[in-house]
Write an enzyme that holds these catalytic residues in place. Sequence first.
Site, mmCIF file in Angstrom:
data_model
loop_
_atom_site.group_PDB
_atom_site.id
_atom_site.type_symbol
_atom_site.label_atom_id
_atom_site.label_comp_id
_atom_site.label_asym_id
_atom_site.label_seq_id
_atom_site.Cartn_x
_atom_site.Cartn_y
_atom_site.Cartn_z
ATOM 1 N N GLU A 1 -0.504 5.832 -3.213
ATOM 2 C CA GLU A 1 -1.387 5.526 -4.344
ATOM 3 C C GLU A 1 -2.844 5.482 -3.933
ATOM 4 O O GLU A 1 -3.725 5.762 -4.742
ATOM 5 C CB GLU A 1 -0.998 4.183 -4.981
ATOM 6 C CG GLU A 1 0.097 4.287 -6.001
ATOM 7 C CD GLU A 1 0.225 3.035 -6.863
ATOM 8 O OE1 GLU A 1 0.977 3.089 -7.836
ATOM 9 O OE2 GLU A 1 -0.405 2.002 -6.563
ATOM 10 N N LYS B 1 3.511 7.493 -18.198
ATOM 11 C CA LYS B 1 3.616 6.432 -19.198
ATOM 12 C C LYS B 1 3.239 6.945 -20.579
ATOM 13 O O LYS B 1 3.901 6.630 -21.578
ATOM 14 C CB LYS B 1 2.715 5.257 -18.810
ATOM 15 C CG LYS B 1 3.107 4.555 -17.523
ATOM 16 C CD LYS B 1 2.146 3.423 -17.208
ATOM 17 C CE LYS B 1 2.446 2.770 -15.878
ATOM 18 N NZ LYS B 1 1.478 1.697 -15.551
ATOM 19 N N HIS C 1 20.498 12.098 11.698
ATOM 20 C CA HIS C 1 21.674 12.904 11.366
ATOM 21 C C HIS C 1 21.536 13.558 9.992
ATOM 22 O O HIS C 1 22.509 14.105 9.467
ATOM 23 C CB HIS C 1 22.930 12.031 11.434
ATOM 24 C CG HIS C 1 23.205 11.527 12.815
ATOM 25 N ND1 HIS C 1 24.110 12.113 13.668
ATOM 26 C CD2 HIS C 1 22.651 10.498 13.510
ATOM 27 C CE1 HIS C 1 24.120 11.466 14.823
ATOM 28 N NE2 HIS C 1 23.247 10.475 14.754
#
Length: 447
Positions: free
Chosen positions: A289, A424, A310
């Site tokens: 951010e 949003k 792995h």
Amino acid sequence: MKNISLNIDKVAGFVSKETIAAYEPQVKACMETLENGTGKGNDFLGWLHLPSSITAEHLADLKATAQVLRDNCEVVVVAGIGGSYLGARAVIEALSNSFQWLKAKQDGPVIVFAGHNISEDYLFELTAYLKDKKFGVINISKSGTTTETALAFRLLKKQCEDQLGKEMAKKVIVAVTDAKKGAARVTADKEGYQTFIIPDNVGGRFSVLTPVGLLPIAVAGFDIEKLVEGARTMETICGPATPFAENPAAVYAATRNELYKDGKKIEILVNFNPKLHYMNEWWKQLYGESEGKDGKGIYPSAVDFSTDLHSMGQWIQEGERTIFETVISIENPEHTLQVPSDSENLDGLNFLAGKRVDEVNKMAELGTQLAHVDGGVPNMRLIVPELNEYYLGEIIYFFEKACGISGYLLGVNPFNQPGVEAYKKNMFALLNKPGYEEESKAIQARL
């Protein structure tokens, strides 16, 4: 007492120490910009000297409220998202027994989290788990209208009141929110909840050392004084009076920016202890951010080794050479466990008999570092003496200070996050939220 330290020796084959040292004037200028509050986002610098400004009285208030929750609750739900929960979870998970949930006798309330997703299954299963239990809620939201957290809190508030009654619910619901405004503040004042303030000048991802992080950590039974003490020590070590070469935050910021200029666009934060998984997650938000804007920024990724060796090990070893690693290396584990001998030795591990499991882990760490450096991956190591509150406080402030410096070196505002609003707006338009009628029409035309 030892402090955490940064080792950049395994970067030398890619970027010279002289090149890093040449960053000193730029880093000094960035640090002065932070100290003087003259840069972008200067209204969000409350974290910079937060450790040294936290009073004993403030910590006592937090501990007193935490004790009320510990005395009255079997479970405490921490409701928050992003910076409103990741820091607390990072510290709690790092310090907790890995199998805390399975203990027949708990040392305090079980800490669970909500408001960090909108999964119907997760919330259904959480409310089912809380049924018939004495539970409390720490509602962490500056506005009180963040969708994920507000939705979860609406469910939790009703269930708490239904199960415990309004009077007891008032005692075990705590709001960490704005001092004066917002839906969470209005609700808290109306219902009579205990409240703590999120400072206006501290952004969410820098808020671990405010009540946002300190209250849940105290409820979990950990020493917030030691956490703050560690952060306070690192505030001094990473301060402007420390010479560049001795300032780990300055060197880290300079090194990662030089690697970025050299084409290393992805930083992988590595741990060799699964308890640090959520520290990785907190770090990802802090740097993602802060730096990912204006078409710039190192992409923060993270792995848990040796598990992810792995799965991601192949890509890191031989994939595109656009990466570098920062390893959080814990010197001393909390416990001691030796590898036993086996008379049949079918697994061929008797050569390890008598050795501590941690020695095997340390050799995996060293072997991995050497292999990755040989494969073209620069490596930094953040060396931590042990996992406790003090050193976690040091880690938190180290990464925060380096993030501020690094963002200014990159030329961005490290303290805003305009990009998170895009999803949003679309979500509200799709949900036909009042006030989004035009956006709803526009987005429906695209579907």
